[in-house]
Design a protein around this motif. Structure first.
Motif, PDB file in Angstrom:
ATOM      1  N   LYS A  21      13.932   1.560   6.431  1.00 46.71           N
ATOM      2  CA  LYS A  21      14.605   2.753   6.940  1.00 46.71           C
ATOM      3  C   LYS A  21      14.020   4.001   6.281  1.00 46.71           C
ATOM      4  O   LYS A  21      13.750   5.001   6.952  1.00 46.71           O
ATOM      5  N   LEU A  22      13.789   3.955   4.965  1.00 49.17           N
ATOM      6  CA  LEU A  22      13.197   5.090   4.262  1.00 49.17           C
ATOM      7  C   LEU A  22      11.762   5.349   4.724  1.00 49.17           C
ATOM      8  O   LEU A  22      11.362   6.497   4.899  1.00 49.17           O
ATOM      9  N   MET A  23      10.988   4.276   4.932  1.00 52.23           N
ATOM     10  CA  MET A  23       9.586   4.412   5.337  1.00 52.23           C
ATOM     11  C   MET A  23       9.458   4.811   6.807  1.00 52.23           C
ATOM     12  O   MET A  23       8.422   5.283   7.239  1.00 52.23           O
ATOM     13  N   GLY A  24      10.495   4.578   7.582  1.00 49.82           N
ATOM     14  CA  GLY A  24      10.475   4.972   8.985  1.00 49.82           C
ATOM     15  C   GLY A  24      10.043   3.875   9.937  1.00 49.82           C
ATOM     16  O   GLY A  24      10.106   4.047  11.147  1.00 49.82           O
ATOM     17  N   SER A  25       9.572   2.758   9.416  1.00 48.57           N
ATOM     18  CA  SER A  25       9.172   1.613  10.249  1.00 48.57           C
ATOM     19  C   SER A  25       8.965   0.412   9.340  1.00 48.57           C
ATOM     20  O   SER A  25       9.084   0.514   8.118  1.00 48.57           O
ATOM     21  N   ASP A  26       8.594  -0.717   9.968  1.00 46.34           N
ATOM     22  CA  ASP A  26       8.322  -1.908   9.162  1.00 46.34           C
ATOM     23  C   ASP A  26       6.858  -2.030   8.771  1.00 46.34           C
ATOM     24  O   ASP A  26       6.448  -2.999   8.161  1.00 46.34           O
ATOM     25  N   GLY A  27       6.036  -1.024   9.084  1.00 50.10           N
ATOM     26  CA  GLY A  27       4.639  -1.020   8.665  1.00 50.10           C
ATOM     27  C   GLY A  27       3.813  -2.083   9.370  1.00 50.10           C
ATOM     28  O   GLY A  27       4.206  -2.642  10.385  1.00 50.10           O
ATOM     29  N   LEU A  28       2.646  -2.330   8.795  1.00 49.93           N
ATOM     30  CA  LEU A  28       1.707  -3.317   9.326  1.00 49.93           C
ATOM     31  C   LEU A  28       1.440  -4.382   8.269  1.00 49.93           C
ATOM     32  O   LEU A  28       1.584  -4.113   7.072  1.00 49.93           O
ATOM     33  N   PRO A  29       1.035  -5.583   8.671  1.00 45.78           N
ATOM     34  CA  PRO A  29       0.698  -6.597   7.672  1.00 45.78           C
ATOM     35  C   PRO A  29      -0.386  -6.068   6.728  1.00 45.78           C
ATOM     36  O   PRO A  29      -1.329  -5.419   7.157  1.00 45.78           O
ATOM     37  N   SER A  30      -0.234  -6.339   5.442  1.00 48.56           N
ATOM     38  CA  SER A  30      -1.162  -5.810   4.451  1.00 48.56           C
ATOM     39  C   SER A  30      -2.090  -6.895   3.921  1.00 48.56           C
ATOM     40  O   SER A  30      -1.684  -8.026   3.717  1.00 48.56           O
ATOM     41  N   ASP A  31      -3.327  -6.499   3.673  1.00 56.56           N
ATOM     42  CA  ASP A  31      -4.277  -7.399   3.021  1.00 56.56           C
ATOM     43  C   ASP A  31      -4.727  -6.814   1.688  1.00 56.56           C
ATOM     44  O   ASP A  31      -5.720  -7.219   1.122  1.00 56.56           O
ATOM     45  N   GLN A  32      -3.977  -5.848   1.157  1.00 56.40           N
ATOM     46  CA  GLN A  32      -4.337  -5.191  -0.097  1.00 56.40           C
ATOM     47  C   GLN A  32      -4.087  -6.097  -1.299  1.00 56.40           C
ATOM     48  O   GLN A  32      -4.847  -6.076  -2.252  1.00 56.40           O
ATOM     49  N   THR A  33      -3.033  -6.874  -1.266  1.00 59.12           N
ATOM     50  CA  THR A  33      -2.743  -7.817  -2.342  1.00 59.12           C
ATOM     51  C   THR A  33      -3.454  -9.116  -2.013  1.00 59.12           C
ATOM     52  O   THR A  33      -3.130  -9.780  -1.028  1.00 59.12           O
ATOM     53  N   THR A  34      -4.438  -9.466  -2.828  1.00 58.41           N
ATOM     54  CA  THR A  34      -5.284 -10.611  -2.506  1.00 58.41           C
ATOM     55  C   THR A  34      -4.572 -11.948  -2.669  1.00 58.41           C
ATOM     56  O   THR A  34      -4.817 -12.864  -1.906  1.00 58.41           O
ATOM     57  N   SER A  35      -3.697 -12.075  -3.634  1.00 59.61           N
ATOM     58  CA  SER A  35      -3.000 -13.350  -3.853  1.00 59.61           C
ATOM     59  C   SER A  35      -1.521 -13.111  -4.084  1.00 59.61           C
ATOM     60  O   SER A  35      -1.024 -13.266  -5.194  1.00 59.61           O
ATOM     61  N   PRO A  36      -0.787 -12.732  -3.034  1.00 58.22           N
ATOM     62  CA  PRO A  36       0.644 -12.517  -3.258  1.00 58.22           C
ATOM     63  C   PRO A  36       1.330 -13.830  -3.613  1.00 58.22           C
ATOM     64  O   PRO A  36       0.922 -14.894  -3.146  1.00 58.22           O
ATOM     65  N   PRO A  37       2.335 -13.772  -4.471  1.00 57.92           N
ATOM     66  CA  PRO A  37       3.064 -14.995  -4.814  1.00 57.92           C
ATOM     67  C   PRO A  37       3.650 -15.658  -3.574  1.00 57.92           C
ATOM     68  O   PRO A  37       3.932 -14.996  -2.579  1.00 57.92           O
ATOM     69  N   SER A  38       3.816 -16.940  -3.637  1.00 56.57           N
ATOM     70  CA  SER A  38       4.382 -17.696  -2.519  1.00 56.57           C
ATOM     71  C   SER A  38       5.743 -17.105  -2.136  1.00 56.57           C
ATOM     72  O   SER A  38       6.549 -16.768  -3.004  1.00 56.57           O
ATOM     73  N   GLY A  39       5.969 -16.956  -0.841  1.00 59.00           N
ATOM     74  CA  GLY A  39       7.238 -16.421  -0.356  1.00 59.00           C
ATOM     75  C   GLY A  39       7.288 -14.911  -0.329  1.00 59.00           C
ATOM     76  O   GLY A  39       8.321 -14.337  -0.018  1.00 59.00           O
ATOM     77  N   THR A  40       6.164 -14.261  -0.642  1.00 59.92           N
ATOM     78  CA  THR A  40       6.102 -12.803  -0.644  1.00 59.92           C
ATOM     79  C   THR A  40       5.390 -12.328   0.611  1.00 59.92           C
ATOM     80  O   THR A  40       4.375 -12.884   1.008  1.00 59.92           O
ATOM     81  N   GLU A  41       5.931 -11.307   1.241  1.00 57.95           N
ATOM     82  CA  GLU A  41       5.283 -10.688   2.397  1.00 57.95           C
ATOM     83  C   GLU A  41       5.016  -9.232   2.069  1.00 57.95           C
ATOM     84  O   GLU A  41       5.903  -8.525   1.608  1.00 57.95           O
ATOM     85  N   CYS A  42       3.784  -8.786   2.289  1.00 62.72           N
ATOM     86  CA  CYS A  42       3.409  -7.409   1.986  1.00 62.72           C
ATOM     87  C   CYS A  42       3.132  -6.651   3.280  1.00 62.72           C
ATOM     88  O   CYS A  42       2.529  -7.187   4.206  1.00 62.72           O
ATOM     89  N   ARG A  43       3.580  -5.395   3.310  1.00 68.83           N
ATOM     90  CA  ARG A  43       3.385  -4.509   4.466  1.00 68.83           C
ATOM     91  C   ARG A  43       2.750  -3.221   3.971  1.00 68.83           C
ATOM     92  O   ARG A  43       2.930  -2.834   2.817  1.00 68.83           O
TER      93      ARG A  43
END
Length: 106
Positions: free
Chosen positions: A54-76
């Motif tokens: 809500k603060l960002m104004g949208s749900d963004g796009l899938p991110s590939d900036q974090t190369t190895s996110p921990p299991s169960g983590t989703e980055c946008r």
């Protein structure tokens, strides 16, 4: 009226409609993929995903900036709407903001 004039008019109308649809799609993508720096700064780790989006104004796009996110983590990710030289990434775990970072946009 000659047939070629009618065909030309119909072709121009179709072209205008296509341009309008294309502009609308581009606007919606731009709106979804961008956020302001102040919106990013207002997001805090631990906030719920819905509060952050809500603060960002949208749900963004899938991110590939974090190369190895921990299991169960989703980055946008979002691009800074004001400069386009900076990006924002929020990662979510268990429905909450777990990390946030900025990155340079080439």
């Amino acid at each position: 009226m000659k047939k070629w004039v009618i065909a030309l008019i119909i072709g121009l109308v179709v072209l205008l409609i296509c341009c309008g649809v294309g502009a609308f799609v581009f606007y919606k993508f731009f709106d979804k993929a961008t956020a302001t720096r102040s919106a990013y700064d207002s997001v805090q780790e631990g906030q719920t995903r819905s509060e952050a989006e809500k603060l960002m104004g949208s749900d963004g796009l899938p991110s590939d900036q974090t190369t190895s996110p921990p299991s169960g983590t989703e980055c946008r990710m979002w691009i800074n709407r004001d400069t386009a030289k900076e990006g924002f990434e929020l990662c979510y775990a268990d429905g909450r903001v777990s990390t946030k970072q900025t990155f340079a946009v080439n």
